[in-house]
Each structure stands twice: as structure tokens, then as C-alpha cells.
Design a protein around this motif. Structure first.
Motif, PDB file in Angstrom:
ATOM      1  N   ASP A   1       0.661  -0.946  -0.048  1.00 14.87           N
ATOM      2  CA  ASP A   1       0.376  -0.031  -0.099  1.00 14.87           C
ATOM      3  C   ASP A   1       0.729   1.252   0.165  1.00 14.87           C
ATOM      4  O   ASP A   1       0.336   2.739  -0.575  1.00 14.87           O
ATOM      5  CB  ASP A   1      -1.039   0.347   1.340  1.00 14.87           C
ATOM      6  N   GLN A   2       2.091   1.577   0.285  1.00 18.11           N
ATOM      7  CA  GLN A   2       2.924   2.197   0.327  1.00 18.11           C
ATOM      8  C   GLN A   2       3.960   2.147  -0.569  1.00 18.11           C
ATOM      9  O   GLN A   2       4.921   3.336  -0.738  1.00 18.11           O
ATOM     10  CB  GLN A   2       3.569   2.173   1.661  1.00 18.11           C
ATOM     11  N   THR A   3       3.722   1.779  -1.791  1.00 18.09           N
ATOM     12  CA  THR A   3       3.866   2.208  -2.649  1.00 18.09           C
ATOM     13  C   THR A   3       3.761   2.578  -3.907  1.00 18.09           C
ATOM     14  O   THR A   3       2.656   2.818  -4.199  1.00 18.09           O
ATOM     15  CB  THR A   3       5.040   0.471  -3.517  1.00 18.09           C
ATOM     16  N   GLN A   4       4.836   3.874  -4.361  1.00 18.21           N
ATOM     17  CA  GLN A   4       4.805   4.378  -5.407  1.00 18.21           C
ATOM     18  C   GLN A   4       4.866   3.711  -6.076  1.00 18.21           C
ATOM     19  O   GLN A   4       5.970   3.792  -6.857  1.00 18.21           O
ATOM     20  CB  GLN A   4       5.319   5.554  -5.126  1.00 18.21           C
TER      21      GLN A   4
ATOM     22  N   ARG B   1       8.478   9.078   0.916  1.00 20.91           N
ATOM     23  CA  ARG B   1       8.441   8.013   0.749  1.00 20.91           C
ATOM     24  C   ARG B   1       9.159   6.888   0.567  1.00 20.91           C
ATOM     25  O   ARG B   1      10.441   7.150   0.339  1.00 20.91           O
ATOM     26  CB  ARG B   1       8.189   8.098  -1.141  1.00 20.91           C
ATOM     27  N   ARG B   2       8.812   5.545   0.856  1.00 22.43           N
ATOM     28  CA  ARG B   2      10.079   5.313   1.760  1.00 22.43           C
ATOM     29  C   ARG B   2      10.728   3.869  -0.057  1.00 22.43           C
ATOM     30  O   ARG B   2      11.721   3.299  -0.113  1.00 22.43           O
ATOM     31  CB  ARG B   2       9.692   4.320   1.957  1.00 22.43           C
TER      32      ARG B   2
END
Length: 160
Positions: free
Chosen positions: A69-72, A100-101
Motif C-alpha cells: 500500500d505504501q509503494t509508489q 516515500r520509502r
């Protein structure tokens, strides 16, 4: 920020693979100085399904396996937005600076990318209106990632 690449199609040994590897290696070495880390290169075989929609669904399912869900997600598509190298670098720098990780750049197969992926993607970019084979698209992406790193660090590789 960790940057990964996803590609439908595998590069065979030869000059295309050598050139893509050279730029990925340059990016991996130069990136940490500006807060960028090369994550991984995920290659999948093209789907062998009998129709384009099923092939795109199969390939999208493989991409979804590496996304959180956190991936760009950034798609490369001939119908995407054309931007210059400095804007590309600025976007990467902005994602990094805004916490952004993980960023995944995805190159689709011969049939393109599933439309649902376009809805999930933060960006859809292109390297011009021409269609490029995935081997060349991968080289272009790898070089632009390295170039972005040099722009962000003020290195003279990129000249205007």
C-alpha cells in the motif's frame, strides 16, 4: 528511498543487458549519496495466455505481488506524460523528500499494461510517442535514473 524496476520480458545476454546493467550499477553506486537506493530488478516472463486482456491480467498479478500500500507505482507507457530529465529528477527528489520509502517503475509487455494499474499508479510516463521494445525501454529508464542521481547531486554528467 528504495527504487526498484519491474519488467515484463527478460533480457538475454548481449549488449542490451550489458548497457542496462552498466547504468543500473552506476545508479546503485551514486544513489546513496543523494538518499536513493537501488532495490531490485524484477523480470517476469511474458504471459502465454491466448488473448491480450488475459495476458495483461496475468502480468499485472505478478506486479501486484511486489507492491504494498505504501509503494509508489510509476508506469512507463507510450500514452503517458512526457517530461524532461530535470523534471524526472525533481519528481524523484520530491518523493524522497516527502518520505516515500519505495518506488517501483514498471515496464509492461507487448500488450501494454492493465488499465487498473493506471488507476493505482502515481505517475504514468513515456519516453516519447514511439513504441520501444522492452529492452530499450529498460536501458532508457536505467540511464534516466542514473542521470536523475547526477542532477540531484549537482554532478556535471547532465548538461543543458
Amino acid at each position: 528511498m528504495r527504487v526498484s524496476l519491474f519488467a515484463v520480458g527478460r533480457l538475454k545476454s548481449g549488449p542490451e543487458k550489458d548497457l542496462a546493467s552498466r547504468y543500473i550499477d552506476r545508479f546503485a553506486k551514486a544513489g546513496p549519496a543523494v538518499g536513493l537506493e537501488f532495490g531490485r530488478m524484477v523480470e517476469i516472463n511474458e504471459s502465454r495466455a491466448g488473448n491480450p486482456e488475459t495476458r495483461k491480467r496475468d502480468e499485472a498479478a505478478e506486479l501486484e505481488k511486489i507492491l504494498t500500500d505504501q509503494t509508489q507505482l510509476v508506469l512507463l507507457d507510450e500514452r503517458g506524460k512526457m517530461i524532461g530529465s530535470e523534471d524526472f529528477a525533481a519528481r524523484i527528489g520530491s518523493w524522497r523528500d516527502n518520505g516515500r520509502r519505495d518506488v517501483v517503475f514498471a515496464i509492461g509487455g507487448a500488450d501494454g499494461l492493465l488499465p487498473a494499474l493506471h488507476d493505482r499508479a502515481a505517475e504514468v510516463l513515456c519516453f516519447g510517442r514511439m513504441t520501444w521494445p522492452h529492452q530499450i525501454a529498460r536501458i532508457l529508464l536505467a540511464e534516466q535514473l542514473y542521470r536523475a542521481t547526477t542532477i540531484l547531486s549537482g554532478h556535471p554528467y547532465h548538461r543543458v
